[in-house]
Design a protein around this motif. Structure first.
Motif, PDB file in Angstrom:
ATOM      1  N   LYS A   4       0.832  -1.209   0.000  1.00 19.80           N
ATOM      2  CA  LYS A   4       0.000   0.000   0.000  1.00 19.80           C
ATOM      3  C   LYS A   4       0.864   1.255   0.000  1.00 19.80           C
ATOM      4  O   LYS A   4       0.543   2.254  -0.646  1.00 19.80           O
ATOM      5  N   ARG A  83       0.673   2.667  -3.525  1.00 22.09           N
ATOM      6  CA  ARG A  83      -0.315   3.696  -3.863  1.00 22.09           C
ATOM      7  C   ARG A  83       0.036   5.029  -3.213  1.00 22.09           C
ATOM      8  O   ARG A  83      -0.223   6.088  -3.771  1.00 22.09           O
ATOM      9  N   TYR A  84       0.596   4.954  -2.006  1.00 22.05           N
ATOM     10  CA  TYR A  84       1.010   6.150  -1.286  1.00 22.05           C
ATOM     11  C   TYR A  84       2.527   6.147  -1.149  1.00 22.05           C
ATOM     12  O   TYR A  84       3.136   5.091  -0.933  1.00 22.05           O
ATOM     13  N   VAL A 103      -2.357   6.583   6.348  1.00 24.35           N
ATOM     14  CA  VAL A 103      -3.157   5.764   5.437  1.00 24.35           C
ATOM     15  C   VAL A 103      -4.641   5.975   5.721  1.00 24.35           C
ATOM     16  O   VAL A 103      -5.447   6.140   4.796  1.00 24.35           O
ATOM     17  N   GLU A 104      -5.017   6.012   6.998  1.00 25.88           N
ATOM     18  CA  GLU A 104      -6.412   6.272   7.354  1.00 25.88           C
ATOM     19  C   GLU A 104      -6.846   7.650   6.873  1.00 25.88           C
ATOM     20  O   GLU A 104      -7.946   7.819   6.339  1.00 25.88           O
ATOM     21  N   HIS A 105      -5.985   8.641   7.058  1.00 25.47           N
ATOM     22  CA  HIS A 105      -6.298  10.016   6.642  1.00 25.47           C
ATOM     23  C   HIS A 105      -6.532  10.080   5.133  1.00 25.47           C
ATOM     24  O   HIS A 105      -7.530  10.647   4.665  1.00 25.47           O
ATOM     25  N   LEU A 106      -5.637   9.499   4.361  1.00 22.92           N
ATOM     26  CA  LEU A 106      -5.755   9.552   2.909  1.00 22.92           C
ATOM     27  C   LEU A 106      -6.936   8.706   2.409  1.00 22.92           C
ATOM     28  O   LEU A 106      -7.630   9.091   1.459  1.00 22.92           O
ATOM     29  N   ASN A 107      -7.168   7.567   3.038  1.00 24.44           N
ATOM     30  CA  ASN A 107      -8.312   6.734   2.646  1.00 24.44           C
ATOM     31  C   ASN A 107      -9.630   7.471   2.861  1.00 24.44           C
ATOM     32  O   ASN A 107     -10.567   7.343   2.071  1.00 24.44           O
ATOM     33  N   GLN A 108      -9.703   8.243   3.933  1.00 23.58           N
ATOM     34  CA  GLN A 108     -10.949   8.921   4.296  1.00 23.58           C
ATOM     35  C   GLN A 108     -11.116  10.279   3.613  1.00 23.58           C
ATOM     36  O   GLN A 108     -12.207  10.842   3.645  1.00 23.58           O
ATOM     37  N   PRO A 110     -10.408  11.714   0.050  1.00 24.69           N
ATOM     38  CA  PRO A 110      -9.936  11.542  -1.334  1.00 24.69           C
ATOM     39  C   PRO A 110      -9.474  12.831  -1.997  1.00 24.69           C
ATOM     40  O   PRO A 110      -8.760  12.764  -3.004  1.00 24.69           O
ATOM     41  N   ARG A 160      -0.097  10.884  -2.248  1.00 25.57           N
ATOM     42  CA  ARG A 160      -0.676   9.957  -3.222  1.00 25.57           C
ATOM     43  C   ARG A 160       0.195   9.891  -4.477  1.00 25.57           C
ATOM     44  O   ARG A 160       0.729  10.909  -4.924  1.00 25.57           O
TER      45      ARG A 160
END
Length: 347
Positions: A4, A83-84, A103-108, A110, A160
């Motif tokens: 990831k 991906r990141y 990862v949580e920040h970027l997933n939530q 977009p 990203r």
């Protein structure tokens, strides 16, 4: 499976620090990552120390010649498959929860292209000193970024891949053309130049995490120690920015220069250069007195510290510095707690 996150770590003559930096990555609670170490032709024992650490997530890429930090990051990005993309300088360290929270920040979110964290300072020897970089975390415009660079250091951001792809360009040397993201003409200010290009020329947002997840080493032997070269590189960045964001620069150049001079004055204070610090902060105020109104506290503290360092014997100044740092550190900790950060994340 593809990881990831790809972590990019440039390495050049950091044998005292590099194992600690690597271990801080390997100890992440989020484990779906690769660590790409880019050896920029280190002449000390750095490469051997990297090779001594056995972990299947580590890949080492060797430059054939020393190219600098921007080129090492570009090499790492070109080899990355995540991906990141996360960056860590080889003399810094991370909190174990850093990658998980980014990862949580970027997933939530977009719309966020650059996620960064607050940073905790540590001494040259690696001792945390409970003093923090406290930048603005949200609502960051290109003008704010130009003046204050909230990311703060090269070990704070996670970006990203799509964001980096949106600002990539082709460069050429005597044998090939290749993809770049950071401008390799810069040996300093390469990070702020890249972040500014992203925020000023794309729709991606930049946001920060309130927890101090990056441990930033105050290293007097590093690039940040050479203050005048840093200023020259910043001016070079301004000249380039005028080409892709002329309106932004027309409105904010002088104010941005004043903030940069104030920042360099603080660097001079950390390096014990009182006379130089006075010249820099006075020049900042002459370039744009507005900084005294817009950020009265920070500007007055910098001004006072510069004159105290110049006037007082070093032992007396150290007493004042320690008291001020203790008070400020407690105020910063309280602010971080009020922002909802758990005590286990405040080092």
């Amino acid at each position: 499976m593809m990881p990831k996150v790809s972590v990019v770590m440039p390495v050049y003559n950091v044998q005292r620090f590099v194992k600690s930096a690597i271990h801080s990555v390997l100890m992440q609670t989020f484990t779906d990552f690769e660590l790409i170490i880019v050896n920029d032709c280190a002449t000390d024992n750095s490469l051997a120390l990297c090779q001594s650490i056995q972990d299947h997530r580590i890949r080492i890429v060797n430059h054939k010649e020393n190219k600098g930090l921007a080129a090492a990051r570009n090499t790492g990005i070109r080899h990355a498959i995540g991906r990141y993309i996360a960056f860590i300088d080889s003399d810094d360290m991370w909190h174990p929860a850093k990658l998980k929270m980014h990862v949580e920040h970027l997933n939530q979110s977009p719309e966020v292209g650059i996620s960064f964290s607050r940073s905790s300072f540590m001494s040259h020897k690696g001792k945390l000193i409970h003093f923090y970089q406290m930048p603005q975390l949200t609502g960051i415009t290109a003008a704010h970024l130009l003046c204050r660079n909230p990311v703060g250091n090269g070990s704070a951001p996670v970006i990203r891949r799509e964001t980096l792809n949106d600002i990539r360009f082709q460069a050429m040397n005597h044998t090939e053309d290749y993809t770049c993201y950071f401008d390799e003409r810069f040996r300093q200010s390469e990070d702020i130049e890249c972040w500014l290009r992203i925020v000023a020329t794309t729709d991606w947002k930049m946001e920060g995490i309130p927890a101090p997840l990056t441990f930033y080493r105050l290293n007097q032997e590093g690039l940040s120690a050479n203050i005048m070269k840093q200023l020259q590189s910043w001016e070079m960045m301004i000249d380039k920015a005028k080409q892709f964001a002329p309106k932004l620069l027309k409105q904010n150049e002088q104010n941005a220069r004043a903030y940069q001079l104030r920042y360099l004055a603080r660097q001079a204070i950390r390096n014990g250069q009182g006379k130089n610090a006075i010249k820099l902060i006075n020049r900042a105020l002459s370039v744009s007195p507005r900084i005294l109104v817009d950020e009265t506290g920070r500007t007055c503290v910098t001004l006072s510290a510069a004159y105290l360092l110049w006037l007082l014997p070093s032992r007396c100044y150290k007493v004042f510095e320690n008291i001020g740092q203790f008070i400020m550190g407690h105020m910063q900790k309280s602010r971080i707690s009020r922002d909802g950060v758990k005590s286990s994340l405040i080092s």
